[in-house]
Write a protein that holds these residues in place. Sequence first.
Motif, PDB file in Angstrom:
ATOM      1  N   LYS A 116      20.188  10.480 -31.557  1.00 14.17           N
ATOM      2  CA  LYS A 116      19.741   9.886 -30.540  1.00 14.17           C
ATOM      3  C   LYS A 116      18.839   8.568 -30.245  1.00 14.17           C
ATOM      4  CE  LYS A 116      16.545  14.308 -29.444  1.00 14.17           C
ATOM      5  NZ  LYS A 116      17.266  14.400 -28.258  1.00 14.17           N
ATOM      6  N   ALA A 117      18.959   8.052 -31.866  1.00  6.87           N
ATOM      7  CA  ALA A 117      18.034   6.862 -31.862  1.00  6.87           C
ATOM      8  C   ALA A 117      18.919   5.703 -30.639  1.00  6.87           C
ATOM      9  CB  ALA A 117      17.776   6.498 -32.689  1.00  6.87           C
ATOM     10  N   ALA A 118      19.585   5.748 -31.006  1.00  5.94           N
ATOM     11  CA  ALA A 118      20.961   5.055 -30.437  1.00  5.94           C
ATOM     12  C   ALA A 118      21.442   4.986 -29.008  1.00  5.94           C
ATOM     13  CB  ALA A 118      23.049   5.020 -31.492  1.00  5.94           C
ATOM     14  N   ALA A 119      21.453   6.319 -28.579  1.00  7.46           N
ATOM     15  CA  ALA A 119      21.624   6.408 -27.147  1.00  7.46           C
ATOM     16  C   ALA A 119      20.721   6.077 -26.453  1.00  7.46           C
ATOM     17  CB  ALA A 119      22.279   8.168 -26.932  1.00  7.46           C
ATOM     18  N   ASP A 120      19.463   6.271 -26.794  1.00  2.00           N
ATOM     19  CA  ASP A 120      18.072   6.539 -26.117  1.00  2.00           C
ATOM     20  C   ASP A 120      18.406   4.123 -26.466  1.00  2.00           C
ATOM     21  OD1 ASP A 120      15.632   6.562 -25.174  1.00  2.00           O
ATOM     22  OD2 ASP A 120      14.577   5.039 -27.024  1.00  2.00           O
ATOM     23  N   THR A 121      17.973   3.789 -27.251  1.00  2.00           N
ATOM     24  CA  THR A 121      18.488   2.350 -27.109  1.00  2.00           C
ATOM     25  C   THR A 121      19.595   1.554 -26.255  1.00  2.00           C
ATOM     26  OG1 THR A 121      17.159   1.876 -29.375  1.00  2.00           O
ATOM     27  CG2 THR A 121      18.865   0.171 -28.541  1.00  2.00           C
ATOM     28  N   PHE A 122      20.989   2.134 -26.228  1.00  2.68           N
ATOM     29  CA  PHE A 122      21.874   1.906 -25.073  1.00  2.68           C
ATOM     30  C   PHE A 122      21.365   2.401 -23.897  1.00  2.68           C
ATOM     31  CE2 PHE A 122      25.681   2.829 -23.354  1.00  2.68           C
ATOM     32  CZ  PHE A 122      26.394   1.762 -23.997  1.00  2.68           C
ATOM     33  N   ILE A 123      21.751   3.121 -23.660  1.00  6.60           N
ATOM     34  CA  ILE A 123      21.003   3.439 -22.081  1.00  6.60           C
ATOM     35  C   ILE A 123      19.794   1.987 -21.940  1.00  6.60           C
ATOM     36  CG2 ILE A 123      19.659   4.800 -20.536  1.00  6.60           C
ATOM     37  CD1 ILE A 123      20.710   7.447 -22.596  1.00  6.60           C
ATOM     38  N   ARG A 124      18.538   2.152 -22.714  1.00  6.88           N
ATOM     39  CA  ARG A 124      18.077   1.200 -22.209  1.00  6.88           C
ATOM     40  C   ARG A 124      18.484   0.065 -22.019  1.00  6.88           C
ATOM     41  NH1 ARG A 124      13.047   4.004 -25.254  1.00  6.88           N
ATOM     42  NH2 ARG A 124      11.494   3.303 -22.945  1.00  6.88           N
ATOM     43  N   ALA A 125      19.642  -0.140 -22.506  1.00  4.20           N
ATOM     44  CA  ALA A 125      19.638  -1.777 -22.892  1.00  4.20           C
ATOM     45  C   ALA A 125      21.051  -1.911 -21.796  1.00  4.20           C
ATOM     46  CB  ALA A 125      20.827  -2.104 -24.088  1.00  4.20           C
ATOM     47  N   TYR A 126      22.347  -0.411 -21.419  1.00  3.65           N
ATOM     48  CA  TYR A 126      22.874  -0.910 -20.789  1.00  3.65           C
ATOM     49  C   TYR A 126      23.073   0.150 -19.432  1.00  3.65           C
ATOM     50  CZ  TYR A 126      25.415  -3.592 -24.201  1.00  3.65           C
ATOM     51  OH  TYR A 126      26.053  -4.348 -24.597  1.00  3.65           O
TER      52      TYR A 126
ATOM     53  N   GLU B  25       9.412 -18.866 -27.459  1.00  2.25           N
ATOM     54  CA  GLU B  25       9.445 -16.970 -26.073  1.00  2.25           C
ATOM     55  C   GLU B  25      10.537 -16.382 -27.528  1.00  2.25           C
ATOM     56  OE1 GLU B  25      10.244 -16.214 -23.436  1.00  2.25           O
ATOM     57  OE2 GLU B  25       9.555 -18.453 -22.692  1.00  2.25           O
ATOM     58  N   LEU B  26      10.070 -15.156 -27.111  1.00  3.38           N
ATOM     59  CA  LEU B  26      10.522 -13.393 -28.581  1.00  3.38           C
ATOM     60  C   LEU B  26      12.652 -14.252 -28.181  1.00  3.38           C
ATOM     61  CD1 LEU B  26      10.020 -11.607 -29.646  1.00  3.38           C
ATOM     62  CD2 LEU B  26      10.452 -10.359 -27.580  1.00  3.38           C
ATOM     63  N   ARG B  27      13.021 -14.038 -27.481  1.00  9.54           N
ATOM     64  CA  ARG B  27      14.511 -14.368 -27.452  1.00  9.54           C
ATOM     65  C   ARG B  27      15.152 -15.542 -27.488  1.00  9.54           C
ATOM     66  NH1 ARG B  27      18.300 -12.545 -23.891  1.00  9.54           N
ATOM     67  NH2 ARG B  27      17.312 -11.856 -22.698  1.00  9.54           N
ATOM     68  N   ALA B  28      14.434 -16.770 -28.393  1.00 17.97           N
ATOM     69  CA  ALA B  28      14.467 -18.222 -28.581  1.00 17.97           C
ATOM     70  C   ALA B  28      14.617 -17.388 -30.143  1.00 17.97           C
ATOM     71  CB  ALA B  28      14.030 -19.261 -28.205  1.00 17.97           C
ATOM     72  N   ARG B  29      13.245 -16.871 -30.694  1.00 16.69           N
ATOM     73  CA  ARG B  29      13.298 -16.676 -31.854  1.00 16.69           C
ATOM     74  C   ARG B  29      13.980 -15.718 -32.065  1.00 16.69           C
ATOM     75  NH1 ARG B  29       6.939 -14.460 -31.505  1.00 16.69           N
ATOM     76  NH2 ARG B  29       6.872 -14.598 -33.985  1.00 16.69           N
ATOM     77  N   LEU B  30      14.261 -13.880 -31.395  1.00 23.55           N
ATOM     78  CA  LEU B  30      14.950 -13.026 -32.291  1.00 23.55           C
ATOM     79  C   LEU B  30      17.061 -13.955 -32.511  1.00 23.55           C
ATOM     80  CD1 LEU B  30      14.008 -10.476 -30.350  1.00 23.55           C
ATOM     81  CD2 LEU B  30      14.230 -10.659 -32.103  1.00 23.55           C
TER      82      LEU B  30
ATOM     83  N   GLY C 145       1.563  -6.565 -28.565  1.00 24.79           N
ATOM     84  CA  GLY C 145       1.989  -6.726 -26.794  1.00 24.79           C
ATOM     85  C   GLY C 145       3.659  -7.264 -26.785  1.00 24.79           C
ATOM     86  N   THR C 146       4.226  -7.920 -27.590  1.00 24.74           N
ATOM     87  CA  THR C 146       5.943  -8.383 -27.193  1.00 24.74           C
ATOM     88  C   THR C 146       6.473  -7.238 -27.126  1.00 24.74           C
ATOM     89  OG1 THR C 146       4.849 -10.846 -28.935  1.00 24.74           O
ATOM     90  CG2 THR C 146       6.771 -10.605 -27.586  1.00 24.74           C
ATOM     91  N   LEU C 147       6.089  -6.461 -28.141  1.00 25.51           N
ATOM     92  CA  LEU C 147       7.596  -5.681 -28.163  1.00 25.51           C
ATOM     93  C   LEU C 147       6.710  -4.308 -27.412  1.00 25.51           C
ATOM     94  CD1 LEU C 147       9.836  -5.650 -31.102  1.00 25.51           C
ATOM     95  CD2 LEU C 147       9.875  -6.423 -29.202  1.00 25.51           C
TER      96      LEU C 147
ATOM     97  N   THR D 119      20.094  -7.047 -26.372  1.00 25.30           N
ATOM     98  CA  THR D 119      20.740  -5.878 -26.081  1.00 25.30           C
ATOM     99  C   THR D 119      19.242  -5.065 -26.705  1.00 25.30           C
ATOM    100  OG1 THR D 119      22.489  -5.205 -26.407  1.00 25.30           O
ATOM    101  CG2 THR D 119      21.222  -3.447 -27.150  1.00 25.30           C
ATOM    102  N   PHE D 120      18.818  -5.944 -27.872  1.00 23.89           N
ATOM    103  CA  PHE D 120      17.595  -5.222 -28.224  1.00 23.89           C
ATOM    104  C   PHE D 120      16.009  -6.197 -27.781  1.00 23.89           C
ATOM    105  CE2 PHE D 120      13.799  -5.987 -30.482  1.00 23.89           C
ATOM    106  CZ  PHE D 120      13.411  -5.232 -32.312  1.00 23.89           C
ATOM    107  N   ILE D 121      15.963  -7.537 -27.017  1.00 18.16           N
ATOM    108  CA  ILE D 121      14.736  -7.345 -25.709  1.00 18.16           C
ATOM    109  C   ILE D 121      15.181  -5.711 -24.797  1.00 18.16           C
ATOM    110  CG2 ILE D 121      14.333  -8.871 -23.754  1.00 18.16           C
ATOM    111  CD1 ILE D 121      14.827 -10.837 -26.084  1.00 18.16           C
ATOM    112  N   ARG D 122      16.097  -6.003 -23.728  1.00 15.95           N
ATOM    113  CA  ARG D 122      16.306  -5.197 -23.577  1.00 15.95           C
ATOM    114  C   ARG D 122      15.461  -3.194 -23.593  1.00 15.95           C
ATOM    115  NH1 ARG D 122      20.642  -8.135 -20.203  1.00 15.95           N
ATOM    116  NH2 ARG D 122      20.770  -6.966 -18.113  1.00 15.95           N
TER     117      ARG D 122
END
Lengths: 218, 218
Positions: free
Chosen positions: A206-216, B98-103, B163-165, B211-214
């Motif tokens: 579930k978590a993987a699908a969620d993160t994946f959808i948010r990103a892609y 920036e968050l992106r740069a830090r990550l 509030g960054t994430l 991907t993480f940021i998205r």
Amino acid sequence: MRSASIGDMAQHPSAASTGRIDKRAAILDAAFQVFARDGYANAAVDVIAAAAGVAKPTVYNHFTDKQTLFREALAADAERVLGRNLAVVQRLSDGRGELRARLEDLGVRLIECYADDRSVAVRRLLCAEASTFPEIHSEIREQTGERVVAALADRFAHLVLDGTLRECDPAQAAEQFEALLAGPMEHRSRSGSRKVPAAARRAIAKAAADTFIRAYAR
Amino acid sequence: MRSASIGDMAQHPSAASTGRIDKRAAILDAAFQVFARDGYANAAVDVIAAAAGVAKPTVYNHFTDKQTLFREALAADAERVLGRNLAVVQRLSDGRGELRARLEDLGVRLIECYADDRSVAVRRLLCAEASTFPEIHSEIREQTGERVVAALADRFAHLVLDGTLRECDPAQAAEQFEALLAGPMEHRSRSGSRKVPAAARRAIAKAAADTFIRAYAR
DNA sequence: CATTGATTGAACTCACGGGTTCAATTCGCT
DNA sequence: AGCGAATTGAACCCGTGAGTTCAATCAATG
């Protein structure tokens, strides 16, 4: 006849009328189990022979030496694992429902494959003997993990074309989706060597699908 | 208690004037290298002793048997790896950009740790001998992989608060971020046993951060 | 300088396991 | 039934490696 081989024949339902045939398959199977349990170095050929319900010379009759036996046993099981994984990935194309549901389903099924005993054993042996059998490492890994991700990438490419996913590199998406499944699984199976419960596996998917959808997802 | 262990306390890495002191450290170090190269079963104590510039009985003078030697050598190196990883994670809090740069920076550094020879060797040995040394598996893995993810989760929790994430489960976010780094790394090191080039590592870190940021940025 | 304890090298014991040999047996097949 | 190939059990050879023993040596301390 060895008294030790009493229960050995019972493993193979087809071994009932088997006089001398498919000893080879029995040996391969027993070999994999013993190698998986004891590791390559600790696995004694005598034990494998006994587990297969076969005499030691018979083993050497089918496989020139211990190394060959190891390679073939591992390759055989890796084949099965690959087959199951590919079948699961192919299913993704059939799905007609919501993207989320389809991804979660795919995730759960992939995790099932991933957590399967044989699959775990293959990975472990591969990792363990990677230095002593460099050839195997490349052969099997490339033709297994590699191809699963490639198949997944292919599915994702279609989803990009029909607008379900945003424009992106399907190969990268596939890599990351697999990572989102395998990583947390690894993490769970660390604390406590016990199997990851079904509920936790569903949560991971579930978590993987969620993160994946948010990103892609588009 | 060995009176010889007095000298062990003095952590003199410079063994130049070392007459009889810190043999113990030398043995541990040599042991790890040999174990990493040959695997537990194939590693000969004689070889370890030779590599440490020490006589075999001396080895058995410090460590009761091969198993103990293995455990201690592995534990010692796992400690170092853990230390480096934690240090890297802590850095994330200092970042002001920036968050992106830090990550991305965090990702590159974590991948560096992950790809380090000793680190790879520790994971390999752990995986390889997991069945023969179940205790080690839980001990080290829990106190290493576990704690790194926990530290990362702690950092992410702060980022949620300021509030960054977006609001989320920091533990899950940490698990997934690590997976997005480790998974593709594993995948790369499959095809060809060579080391993953620096450029590819940067690309992996970039993709993971993206991907993480998205998925998690507000 | 002498005592103490760690260290050394070398030889040794012992168990284990890979691989082979061989005569006796069994199976599959005609 | 009978032939040839596969199988079997059991013993055997041989290398390897864990762990020990011991007399000789070395470093430091009082």
